[in-house]
Design an enzyme around this catalytic site. Structure first.
Site, PDB file in Angstrom:
ATOM      1  N   GLY A   1       0.740  -1.251  -0.021  1.00 33.53           N
ATOM      2  CA  GLY A   1      -0.044   0.005   0.022  1.00 33.53           C
ATOM      3  C   GLY A   1       0.918   1.289  -0.093  1.00 33.53           C
ATOM      4  O   GLY A   1       0.407   2.213   0.787  1.00 33.53           O
TER       5      GLY A   1
ATOM      6  N   ARG B   1      -0.430   5.359  -1.673  1.00 37.26           N
ATOM      7  CA  ARG B   1      -1.042   6.623  -1.031  1.00 37.26           C
ATOM      8  C   ARG B   1      -0.922   6.597   0.374  1.00 37.26           C
ATOM      9  O   ARG B   1      -0.489   5.829   0.781  1.00 37.26           O
ATOM     10  CB  ARG B   1      -2.648   6.338  -1.422  1.00 37.26           C
ATOM     11  CG  ARG B   1      -2.839   6.646  -2.967  1.00 37.26           C
ATOM     12  CD  ARG B   1      -4.253   6.643  -3.389  1.00 37.26           C
ATOM     13  NE  ARG B   1      -5.147   5.256  -2.954  1.00 37.26           N
ATOM     14  CZ  ARG B   1      -5.964   4.993  -1.893  1.00 37.26           C
ATOM     15  NH1 ARG B   1      -6.566   6.160  -1.426  1.00 37.26           N
ATOM     16  NH2 ARG B   1      -6.496   3.859  -2.224  1.00 37.26           N
TER      17      ARG B   1
ATOM     18  N   ASP C   1      -2.857  -7.497  -5.040  1.00 42.46           N
ATOM     19  CA  ASP C   1      -3.897  -7.641  -4.223  1.00 42.46           C
ATOM     20  C   ASP C   1      -3.357  -8.591  -2.796  1.00 42.46           C
ATOM     21  O   ASP C   1      -2.995  -9.577  -2.875  1.00 42.46           O
ATOM     22  CB  ASP C   1      -5.196  -8.119  -4.580  1.00 42.46           C
ATOM     23  CG  ASP C   1      -6.335  -7.988  -3.347  1.00 42.46           C
ATOM     24  OD1 ASP C   1      -5.904  -8.153  -2.287  1.00 42.46           O
ATOM     25  OD2 ASP C   1      -7.240  -7.867  -4.006  1.00 42.46           O
TER      26      ASP C   1
ATOM     27  N   ASN D   1       1.625  -2.572   5.562  1.00 44.46           N
ATOM     28  CA  ASN D   1       0.982  -1.086   5.620  1.00 44.46           C
ATOM     29  C   ASN D   1      -0.323  -1.289   4.879  1.00 44.46           C
ATOM     30  O   ASN D   1      -1.483  -0.699   5.702  1.00 44.46           O
ATOM     31  CB  ASN D   1       1.636   0.234   5.247  1.00 44.46           C
ATOM     32  CG  ASN D   1       0.973   0.990   5.120  1.00 44.46           C
ATOM     33  OD1 ASN D   1       0.552   1.896   5.733  1.00 44.46           O
ATOM     34  ND2 ASN D   1       0.342   1.515   3.703  1.00 44.46           N
TER      35      ASN D   1
ATOM     36  N   SER E   1      -2.965  -0.338  14.192  1.00 43.85           N
ATOM     37  CA  SER E   1      -4.128   0.959  14.484  1.00 43.85           C
ATOM     38  C   SER E   1      -4.335   0.807  15.838  1.00 43.85           C
ATOM     39  O   SER E   1      -4.249  -0.172  16.687  1.00 43.85           O
ATOM     40  CB  SER E   1      -5.175   0.668  13.661  1.00 43.85           C
ATOM     41  OG  SER E   1      -6.195   1.697  14.157  1.00 43.85           O
TER      42      SER E   1
ATOM     43  N   TYR F   1     -12.932  -4.337  11.395  1.00 38.94           N
ATOM     44  CA  TYR F   1     -11.580  -3.707  11.231  1.00 38.94           C
ATOM     45  C   TYR F   1     -11.086  -4.002  12.627  1.00 38.94           C
ATOM     46  O   TYR F   1      -9.730  -4.197  12.671  1.00 38.94           O
ATOM     47  CB  TYR F   1     -11.920  -1.938  11.105  1.00 38.94           C
ATOM     48  CG  TYR F   1     -10.816  -1.196  10.890  1.00 38.94           C
ATOM     49  CD1 TYR F   1      -9.976  -1.249   9.529  1.00 38.94           C
ATOM     50  CD2 TYR F   1     -10.122  -0.605  11.893  1.00 38.94           C
ATOM     51  CE1 TYR F   1      -8.946  -0.421   9.279  1.00 38.94           C
ATOM     52  CE2 TYR F   1      -9.214   0.295  11.673  1.00 38.94           C
ATOM     53  CZ  TYR F   1      -8.601   0.221  10.368  1.00 38.94           C
ATOM     54  OH  TYR F   1      -7.298   1.187  10.335  1.00 38.94           O
TER      55      TYR F   1
ATOM     56  N   ALA G   1      -9.555  -7.332  12.911  1.00 37.20           N
ATOM     57  CA  ALA G   1      -8.474  -7.552  12.117  1.00 37.20           C
ATOM     58  C   ALA G   1      -7.090  -6.938  12.631  1.00 37.20           C
ATOM     59  O   ALA G   1      -5.999  -7.491  13.024  1.00 37.20           O
ATOM     60  CB  ALA G   1      -8.636  -7.017  10.606  1.00 37.20           C
ATOM     61  N   LYS G   2      -7.404  -5.708  13.026  1.00 40.20           N
ATOM     62  CA  LYS G   2      -6.101  -5.113  13.649  1.00 40.20           C
ATOM     63  C   LYS G   2      -5.652  -5.810  15.184  1.00 40.20           C
ATOM     64  O   LYS G   2      -4.213  -5.706  15.357  1.00 40.20           O
ATOM     65  CB  LYS G   2      -6.333  -3.469  13.993  1.00 40.20           C
ATOM     66  CG  LYS G   2      -6.822  -2.737  12.469  1.00 40.20           C
ATOM     67  CD  LYS G   2      -5.440  -2.644  11.749  1.00 40.20           C
ATOM     68  CE  LYS G   2      -5.795  -1.802  10.618  1.00 40.20           C
ATOM     69  NZ  LYS G   2      -4.484  -1.872   9.627  1.00 40.20           N
TER      70      LYS G   2
HETATM   71  P1  NAP Z   1      -5.309   4.709   2.392  1.00 35.65           P
HETATM   72  O1  NAP Z   1      -4.972   6.218   2.491  1.00 35.65           O
HETATM   73  O2  NAP Z   1      -6.460   4.682   2.138  1.00 35.65           O
HETATM   74  O3  NAP Z   1      -4.171   4.033   1.397  1.00 35.65           O
HETATM   75  C1  NAP Z   1      -4.602   2.585   1.223  1.00 35.65           C
HETATM   76  C2  NAP Z   1      -3.218   1.982   0.509  1.00 35.65           C
HETATM   77  O4  NAP Z   1      -3.374   0.586   0.750  1.00 35.65           O
HETATM   78  C3  NAP Z   1      -3.230   2.329  -0.810  1.00 35.65           C
HETATM   79  O5  NAP Z   1      -1.692   2.254  -1.320  1.00 35.65           O
HETATM   80  C4  NAP Z   1      -3.919   1.348  -1.503  1.00 35.65           C
HETATM   81  O6  NAP Z   1      -3.748   1.108  -2.838  1.00 35.65           O
HETATM   82  C5  NAP Z   1      -3.427   0.021  -0.628  1.00 35.65           C
HETATM   83  N1  NAP Z   1      -4.334  -1.010  -0.597  1.00 35.65           N
HETATM   84  C6  NAP Z   1      -5.696  -0.983  -0.172  1.00 35.65           C
HETATM   85  N2  NAP Z   1      -6.076  -2.417  -0.464  1.00 35.65           N
HETATM   86  C7  NAP Z   1      -5.162  -3.136  -1.090  1.00 35.65           C
HETATM   87  C8  NAP Z   1      -4.853  -4.472  -1.254  1.00 35.65           C
HETATM   88  N3  NAP Z   1      -6.018  -5.466  -1.227  1.00 35.65           N
HETATM   89  N4  NAP Z   1      -3.686  -4.965  -1.776  1.00 35.65           N
HETATM   90  C9  NAP Z   1      -2.647  -4.087  -1.749  1.00 35.65           C
HETATM   91  N5  NAP Z   1      -2.723  -2.878  -1.297  1.00 35.65           N
HETATM   92  C10 NAP Z   1      -3.822  -2.279  -1.001  1.00 35.65           C
HETATM   93  O7  NAP Z   1      -4.932   4.273   3.705  1.00 35.65           O
HETATM   94  P2  NAP Z   1      -3.971   4.870   4.826  1.00 35.65           P
HETATM   95  O8  NAP Z   1      -4.861   5.794   5.852  1.00 35.65           O
HETATM   96  O9  NAP Z   1      -2.805   5.327   4.417  1.00 35.65           O
HETATM   97  O10 NAP Z   1      -3.890   3.672   5.815  1.00 35.65           O
HETATM   98  C11 NAP Z   1      -2.673   2.737   5.655  1.00 35.65           C
HETATM   99  C12 NAP Z   1      -2.780   1.680   6.850  1.00 35.65           C
HETATM  100  O11 NAP Z   1      -2.599   2.543   8.024  1.00 35.65           O
HETATM  101  C13 NAP Z   1      -3.731   0.851   6.782  1.00 35.65           C
HETATM  102  O12 NAP Z   1      -3.628  -0.340   7.144  1.00 35.65           O
HETATM  103  C14 NAP Z   1      -4.991   1.427   7.780  1.00 35.65           C
HETATM  104  O13 NAP Z   1      -5.628   0.649   8.638  1.00 35.65           O
HETATM  105  C15 NAP Z   1      -3.728   1.937   8.983  1.00 35.65           C
HETATM  106  N6  NAP Z   1      -4.203   2.920   9.671  1.00 35.65           N
HETATM  107  C16 NAP Z   1      -4.791   4.148   9.251  1.00 35.65           C
HETATM  108  C17 NAP Z   1      -5.054   5.301  10.026  1.00 35.65           C
HETATM  109  C18 NAP Z   1      -5.554   6.502   9.539  1.00 35.65           C
HETATM  110  O14 NAP Z   1      -6.051   7.655  10.439  1.00 35.65           O
HETATM  111  N7  NAP Z   1      -5.431   6.931   8.257  1.00 35.65           N
HETATM  112  C19 NAP Z   1      -5.162   4.880  11.528  1.00 35.65           C
HETATM  113  C20 NAP Z   1      -4.558   3.542  12.008  1.00 35.65           C
HETATM  114  C21 NAP Z   1      -4.085   2.818  11.137  1.00 35.65           C
HETATM  115  P3  NAP Z   1      -4.313   1.744  -4.077  1.00 35.65           P
HETATM  116  O15 NAP Z   1      -3.890   3.260  -4.309  1.00 35.65           O
HETATM  117  O16 NAP Z   1      -3.905   1.087  -5.246  1.00 35.65           O
HETATM  118  O17 NAP Z   1      -5.866   1.729  -3.927  1.00 35.65           O
END
Ligand code: NAP
Length: 262
Positions: A10, A13, A61, A88, A153, A166, A169-170
């Protein structure tokens, strides 16, 4: 650090992008995994190369076994080994649904991408790392310290009853980290869990107004949104081997959200 190799799932983004760019700026070779957004992944690779690193975008994926194998095969084929795996990639439920109503489809999707994917990707990459560590000294870098980081998370321990899938899983990722830390220590492979708090990315876009209000009302001692760069700094510390006597450790990057206060 110039010859070091990282896989960031991931990485196209959000938090993953911040991590990939930070490693790239240090000259790492970074595999930028993505699910469907090839344009975003290509931009990240371009940025890494401009900063002096090397990048490779790989679609995969993370919930699909054959895709995970291809991700590792392409990494080894291109860069020769893996020094750092950053699990990630993750998704939020498409619809937040109450615990008493939520269906199995969303549960299966979240477990596949957010838990099963990292669990088995770690297994595969760990075997590659062990192979590397077991090579004769002359055939591997002198200061090899492979590591595995999983981005979980605050949801690993915080009950949100409108996205139980969610949270479950976490929470699973927390045990996964302990398991691999215990299993891989004998090979010098350290394993960490980074727990982000509320981070400004596409994932939290739909709930921005809600969290703006909560942060302004004292949700976190450090009263601001987290940024992908905040997580990236913790990853860089691990990647540089700055926590050599710690494994199975949880690194909270959450503005102090986890503190109990009275
Ligand atoms: P995001 O902005 O939605 O970005 C998600 C990333 O994961 C993108 O690069 C996406 O690829 C990729 N992705 C999604 N599904 C996938 C799959 N099946 N296989 C491979 N890649 C996949 O999310 P984020 O906020 O950066 O979150 C990143 C991680 O941090 C996640 O695990 C999330 O649960 C965790 N997290 C986030 C937060 C928060 O507040 N944002 C807080 C705690 C934990 P594409 O660009 O191709 O769609």
């Amino acid at each position: 650090m110039a010859d070091r190799v990282a896989i960031v799932t991931g990485g196209s983004r959000g938090i993953g992008r911040g991590i990939a760019e930070a490693l790239g700026a240090l000259g790492w070779r970074v595999v930028v995994n993505y699910a469907s957004n090839s344009k975003a992944a290509a931009e990240v690779v371009e940025g890494i190369e401009k900063a002096g690193g090397k990048g490779l975008a790989v679609q995969c994926d993370i919930g699909i076994a054959a895709d995970r194998d291809r991700l590792v095969d392409e990494t080894i084929g291109h860069f020769g080994r893996v020094d750092l795996l950053v699990n990630n990639a993750g998704v939020a439920p498409s619809v937040r649904a109450d615990l008493l109503e939520a269906g199995e489809e969303s549960f299966d999707r979240l477990i596949a991408i957010n838990l099963k994917g990292p669990y088995f990707l770690t297994q595969r990459v760990a075997k590659e790392m062990v192979r590397e560590v077991n090579k004769p000294k002359s055939k591997r870098p002198a200061d090899l310290h492979p590591a595995i980081i999983t981005i979980s998370s605050i949801s690993a321990y915080t009950a949100s009853v409108n996205r139980g899938d969610y949270c479950v899983a976490k929470a699973g990722l927390a045990m996964m980290t302990k398991l691999y830390a215990a299993r891989l220590a004998e090979y010098g492979i350290n394993v960490y869990e980074i727990r982000p708090g509320v981070i400004e990315t596409d994932m939290t876009g739909p709930v921005k107004a809600k969290y703006d209000k909560m942060i302004s009302e004292g949700l976190t001692p450090i009263a601001r949104w987290g940024k992908p760069e905040d997580i990236a700094k913790a990853v860089v510390a691990v990647g540089m081997g700055l926590l050599p006597f710690s494994t199975g450790e949880v690194i909270n990057v959450d503005g102090g959200f986890h503190l109990r206060r009275l």
